[in-house]
Motif scaffolding. Structure first.
Motif, short mmCIF file in Angstrom:
data_model
loop_
_atom_site.label_atom_id
_atom_site.label_comp_id
_atom_site.label_asym_id
_atom_site.label_seq_id
_atom_site.Cartn_x
_atom_site.Cartn_y
_atom_site.Cartn_z
N MET A 1 -0.18 39.07 21.04
CA MET A 1 -0.99 37.90 21.40
C MET A 1 -2.46 38.29 21.26
SD MET A 1 -0.99 35.67 24.97
CE MET A 1 0.67 35.02 24.73
N LYS A 2 -3.30 37.34 20.93
CA LYS A 2 -4.73 37.61 20.81
C LYS A 2 -5.28 38.14 22.12
CE LYS A 2 -5.64 34.11 17.26
NZ LYS A 2 -6.40 32.87 16.94
N PRO A 3 -6.40 38.88 22.09
CA PRO A 3 -6.99 39.41 23.32
C PRO A 3 -7.26 38.30 24.34
CG PRO A 3 -8.03 40.40 21.41
CD PRO A 3 -7.15 39.31 20.88
N CYS A 4 -7.15 38.67 25.60
CA CYS A 4 -7.38 37.70 26.67
C CYS A 4 -8.85 37.30 26.74
CB CYS A 4 -6.94 38.27 28.01
SG CYS A 4 -5.16 38.53 28.13
N GLU A 5 -9.10 36.07 27.13
CA GLU A 5 -10.44 35.54 27.35
C GLU A 5 -10.45 34.87 28.72
OE1 GLU A 5 -11.83 33.10 24.13
OE2 GLU A 5 -10.71 34.27 22.64
N PRO A 6 -10.38 35.67 29.78
CA PRO A 6 -10.19 35.10 31.12
C PRO A 6 -11.36 34.25 31.59
CG PRO A 6 -10.67 37.45 31.26
CD PRO A 6 -10.44 37.15 29.81
N ASP A 7 -11.03 33.23 32.38
CA ASP A 7 -12.05 32.45 33.06
C ASP A 7 -12.84 33.37 33.98
OD1 ASP A 7 -10.28 30.60 31.95
OD2 ASP A 7 -10.59 29.16 33.58
N ALA A 8 -14.10 33.02 34.25
CA ALA A 8 -14.88 33.81 35.20
C ALA A 8 -14.17 33.82 36.55
CB ALA A 8 -16.28 33.23 35.33
N ILE A 9 -13.67 32.66 36.95
CA ILE A 9 -12.89 32.58 38.19
C ILE A 9 -12.00 31.34 38.11
CG2 ILE A 9 -14.69 31.31 39.44
CD1 ILE A 9 -13.76 32.86 41.97
N LEU A 10 -10.77 31.46 38.54
CA LEU A 10 -9.83 30.34 38.58
C LEU A 10 -9.90 29.74 39.98
CD1 LEU A 10 -6.82 32.11 36.82
CD2 LEU A 10 -8.27 30.33 35.81
N LYS A 11 -10.71 28.69 40.14
CA LYS A 11 -10.94 28.19 41.49
C LYS A 11 -10.58 26.72 41.68
CE LYS A 11 -15.88 27.38 40.67
NZ LYS A 11 -17.24 27.67 41.16
N SER A 12 -10.62 25.91 40.63
CA SER A 12 -10.26 24.51 40.78
C SER A 12 -8.74 24.39 40.90
CB SER A 12 -10.75 23.71 39.58
OG SER A 12 -10.05 24.07 38.41
#
Length: 246
Positions: A184-195
């Motif tokens: 799988m392509k490299p991860c691009e995580p959200d800064a924070i999962l808050k919503s």
């Protein structure tokens, strides 16, 4: 700009007139595209709002990022572990997740509250390199804020009979390394999962995490099984097989 023949009194349409100077820098990103018009709309107060309208035949939609690539799974080392002062079922850990400030200096270890009391002895937790999630919204648990989450596998038994094992990372992997999923392509995580919507991303990913029959942590989605990978190989558990991760 020249007035377009399709203009109306309350909806003026201007077309860009390209000058000789414009042709010197035809690749400039600031130039409107060939299929764009600039509409100037008048609101009730006489104010003007400007917007670009693309040709309806163009797509314009960015590719949707797979849920798994939005979650920040990182390597971390448990520095301290002990009981939670207000809850018998919880423990407190200090976790080095490799965080650094803008100057590149190490930040303070994160505090993690985990429901592992009675599941794993404290002396087996300290100095252990594990998988942690670092971009979940911080949660206050019995008066103490938890700023990361440990991932562990469970055999699914109830109560004291349950066997829980943390997801282990090879010792050579540096703290803070962003883990990946096989093929799988490299991860691009959200800064924070808050919503609420973002938190559902993690819920969907968690539902697809399992330990395979080789004791390796995997992500199973759309019929494809992908190992959770570090720079030194797959993430594993001590002895559990074919069980859930959460």
């Amino acid at each position: 700009f020249a007035l377009d023949s399709s203009s109306k009194v309350d909806d003026l349409v201007f077309n860009l007139v390209v000058t000789l100077r414009d042709t010197w820098d035809a690749g400039s990103a600031t130039q409107p595209k060939k299929d764009e018009n600039i509409h100037i709309n008048h609101d009730k107060e006489g104010k003007q709002t400007q917007q670009k309208q693309k040709n309806k035949n163009t797509g314009g939609n960015a590719a949707v990022l797979d849920d798994a690539r939005r979650v920040a799974l990182r390597a971390g080392t448990i520095l301290e572990a002990g009981p939670h002062p207000e809850a018998n079922s919880l423990i407190l850990c200090k976790l080095d997740c490799g965080d650094v400030n803008e100057a590149g200096e190490p930040e303070e270890p994160r505090t993690v509250v985990a429901g592992l009391a009675g599941k794993i002895p404290f002396d087996e937790l300290v100095n252990r390199k594990v998988v942690c999630i670092t971009n979940l919204k911080p949660a206050r648990m019995r008066g103490i804020e938890s700023t990361a989450m440990l991932l562990a596998a469970s055999d699914g038994q109830e109560g004291d009979d349950e066997v829980v094992q943390l997801l282990d990372v090879p010792d050579s992997v540096p703290n803070g390394e962003l883990l990946s999923f096989e093929n799988m392509k490299p991860c691009e995580p959200d800064a924070i999962l808050k919503s609420k919507g973002a938190l559902k991303v993690w819920d969907r990913v968690k539902a697809q995490l399992r330990v395979n029959d080789e004791g390796e942590a995997t992500y199973q989605n759309d019929g494809t099984v992908r190992k959770i990978m570090t720079s030194a190989g797959p993430v594993r558990v001590t002895s559990l097989k074919n069980c859930t991760i959460g």
